[in-house]
Design an enzyme around this catalytic site. Structure first.
Site, mmCIF file in Angstrom:
data_model
loop_
_atom_site.group_PDB
_atom_site.id
_atom_site.type_symbol
_atom_site.label_atom_id
_atom_site.label_comp_id
_atom_site.label_asym_id
_atom_site.label_seq_id
_atom_site.Cartn_x
_atom_site.Cartn_y
_atom_site.Cartn_z
ATOM 1 N N TYR A 86 -12.257 -2.315 -3.741
ATOM 2 C CA TYR A 86 -13.079 -2.149 -2.431
ATOM 3 C C TYR A 86 -14.934 -2.368 -2.488
ATOM 4 C CZ TYR A 86 -8.455 -2.022 -0.269
ATOM 5 O OH TYR A 86 -7.365 -2.199 0.463
ATOM 6 N N LYS A 141 0.761 -1.218 0.065
ATOM 7 C CA LYS A 141 -0.025 -0.051 -0.124
ATOM 8 C C LYS A 141 1.024 1.301 0.139
ATOM 9 C CE LYS A 141 -3.999 -2.259 1.910
ATOM 10 N NZ LYS A 141 -5.066 -2.094 3.157
ATOM 11 N N HIS A 165 -2.154 -5.440 1.393
ATOM 12 C CA HIS A 165 -3.617 -5.935 1.013
ATOM 13 C C HIS A 165 -3.148 -7.485 0.611
ATOM 14 C CE1 HIS A 165 -7.459 -7.124 -0.666
ATOM 15 N NE2 HIS A 165 -6.609 -7.556 -1.680
ATOM 16 N N ASN A 203 -2.025 0.301 7.035
ATOM 17 C CA ASN A 203 -1.500 -0.973 7.238
ATOM 18 C C ASN A 203 -1.029 -1.878 6.074
ATOM 19 O OD1 ASN A 203 -3.776 -1.575 5.796
ATOM 20 N ND2 ASN A 203 -4.773 -3.101 6.938
HETATM 21 P P1 DAT Z 1 -8.029 -7.072 5.475
HETATM 22 O O1 DAT Z 1 -7.082 -5.604 4.679
HETATM 23 O O2 DAT Z 1 -7.145 -7.401 6.862
HETATM 24 O O3 DAT Z 1 -8.497 -7.980 4.440
HETATM 25 P P2 DAT Z 1 -10.445 -5.832 5.494
HETATM 26 O O4 DAT Z 1 -10.822 -6.720 4.132
HETATM 27 O O5 DAT Z 1 -11.720 -6.269 6.569
HETATM 28 O O6 DAT Z 1 -9.231 -6.105 6.060
HETATM 29 O O7 DAT Z 1 -10.637 -4.237 5.394
HETATM 30 C C1 DAT Z 1 -9.798 -3.686 4.276
HETATM 31 C C2 DAT Z 1 -9.259 -2.464 4.629
HETATM 32 O O8 DAT Z 1 -10.067 -1.481 5.221
HETATM 33 C C3 DAT Z 1 -8.101 -2.638 5.679
HETATM 34 O O9 DAT Z 1 -7.106 -3.179 5.146
HETATM 35 C C4 DAT Z 1 -8.215 -1.608 6.676
HETATM 36 C C5 DAT Z 1 -9.353 -0.944 6.414
HETATM 37 N N1 DAT Z 1 -10.367 -1.272 7.404
HETATM 38 C C6 DAT Z 1 -11.132 -2.009 7.958
HETATM 39 N N2 DAT Z 1 -11.927 -2.265 8.848
HETATM 40 C C7 DAT Z 1 -11.548 -0.876 9.278
HETATM 41 C C8 DAT Z 1 -11.936 0.007 10.356
HETATM 42 N N3 DAT Z 1 -12.745 -0.636 11.416
HETATM 43 N N4 DAT Z 1 -11.459 1.113 10.771
HETATM 44 C C9 DAT Z 1 -10.638 1.611 9.701
HETATM 45 N N5 DAT Z 1 -10.167 1.025 8.681
HETATM 46 C C10 DAT Z 1 -10.628 -0.358 8.436
HETATM 47 MG MG MG Z 2 -9.770 -7.420 3.178
#
Ligand code: DAT
Ligand code: MG
Length: 153
Positions: free
Chosen positions: A49, A9, A115, A112
């Site tokens: 997304y 990212k 991805h 973070n």
């Molecule tokens: P991952 O990247 O671990 O698959 P995800 O698909 O649930 O996580 O979410 C996609 C991205 O969105 C994640 O990398 C960071 C952001 N995100 C997820 N939940 C969040 C939250 N509660 N607050 C802020 N950002 C969030």
């Molecule tokens: Mg995800």
């Protein structure tokens, strides 16, 4: 053999962590079969997304992912989807275990670093969003016979 989409990212690129993040996959025995730098357009971010559309963090997530270049990679190997998720660690740096990419390199919820696709189905879809078929290169590594056994698929 599975393939999955990995994105380093914008924060990972800006912090000079491309090589150190991608080496985790090579160290594990996985193989990079596609690699590029790009700045994600708002349209691509929306498609990538789409499952998160409507969630409170969605707008900020799209802004972050389109704010600066990313590195997109296709990672291949037996169980590549699940292995990639475990190498990444939990979603937020502050909760991710040490030893994982997110656990070792960050503390943030918003930034973070990486991805990885969450299923074989989403991997196929996400790879198509980021790569044309001719941009992926299937190849054998001589050393794979010492990394991948006949039990590994
Ligand atoms: P991952 O990247 O671990 O698959 P995800 O698909 O649930 O996580 O979410 C996609 C991205 O969105 C994640 O990398 C960071 C952001 N995100 C997820 N939940 C969040 C939250 N509660 N607050 C802020 N950002 C969030
Ligand atoms: Mg995800």
């Amino acid at each position: 053999m599975e393939r999955t989409l990995v994105l380093v990212k914008p924060d990972g690129v800006q912090r000079g962590l491309i090589g150190r993040i991608l080496s985790r996959f090579e160290d594990k025995g996985l193989k990079l079969v596609g690699l590029k730098t790009l700045t994600i357009s708002p349209e691509l971010a929306e498609r990538h997304y789409a499952p998160h559309k409507g969630k409170p963090f969605y707008e900020g997530l799209v802004r972050y992912m389109t704010s600066a270049p990313v590195v997109a990679a296709v990672v291949e190997g037996p169980r590549a989807v699940d292995l990639t998720r475990s190498l990444m660690g939990a979603t937020f740096g502050w909760q991710a275990e040490p030893g994982t990419i997110r656990g070792d390199f960050g503390l943030s919820s918003g930034f973070n670093l990486i991805h990885g696709s969450d299923s074989v189905e989403s991997a196929a879809h996400e790879i198509e969003l980021f790569f044309r078929p001719e941009e992926l290169c299937a190849y054998e590594r001589d050393l794979d016979r010492w990394i991948i056994s006949s039990d590994d698929g």
